[in-house]
Design a protein around this motif. Structure first.
Motif: not given
Length: 130
Positions: A26, A29, A34, A63-64
């Motif tokens: 996290k 990110v 990415g 967004d993982i």
């Protein structure tokens, strides 16, 4: 942009994955990296649908991209070899699909997978042994 394939032989559903791997990713990110996470998760955790649903939501929110393979324990040695082969083939697909340009590995089995992918695709490689 850096697109990293983070390989962990510890499962994201394992306590160590939840306490160390996920918070670390996290943070990456948030720095604009990415992340595609490839883990090897144990059957007893994968059967917990509530946990899987919660984790999928957490990864999506962060967004993982999470891809898991089943961890095999038996027979010893052969099962690790089979896991490594599965990781290599899955890694190849993810490199093409997610346009990966960096391999980040945690643990020795993950590093073996990552080194093979690094050599095949001439990618940057980070071995993160904690």
């Amino acid at each position: 942009m850096i697109r990293s394939l983070y390989i962990s032989y510890d499962g994201a559903t394992d306590p160590i994955g939840q306490s160390q791997v996920i918070p670390y990713l996290k943070g990456l990110v948030k720095k604009g990296i990415g992340i595609t996470l490839l883990t090897f998760d144990k059957k007893e955790y994968l059967s917990n649908e509530k946990m899987l649903s919660s984790m999928n939501g957490e990864f999506k929110e962060s967004d993982i991209k999470w891809v898991w393979l089943r961890y095999h324990k038996k027979p010893p040695v052969i099962s690790t070899f089979i896991d490594a082969l599965n990781g290599i083939f899955t890694g190849i697909l993810l490199i093409y699909k997610d346009r990966i340009n960096c391999i980040h590995a945690r643990t020795y089995v993950a590093a073996l997978i990552g080194l093979i992918l690094k050599k095949l695709f001439r990618l940057r490689f980070i071995f993160d042994m904690r």
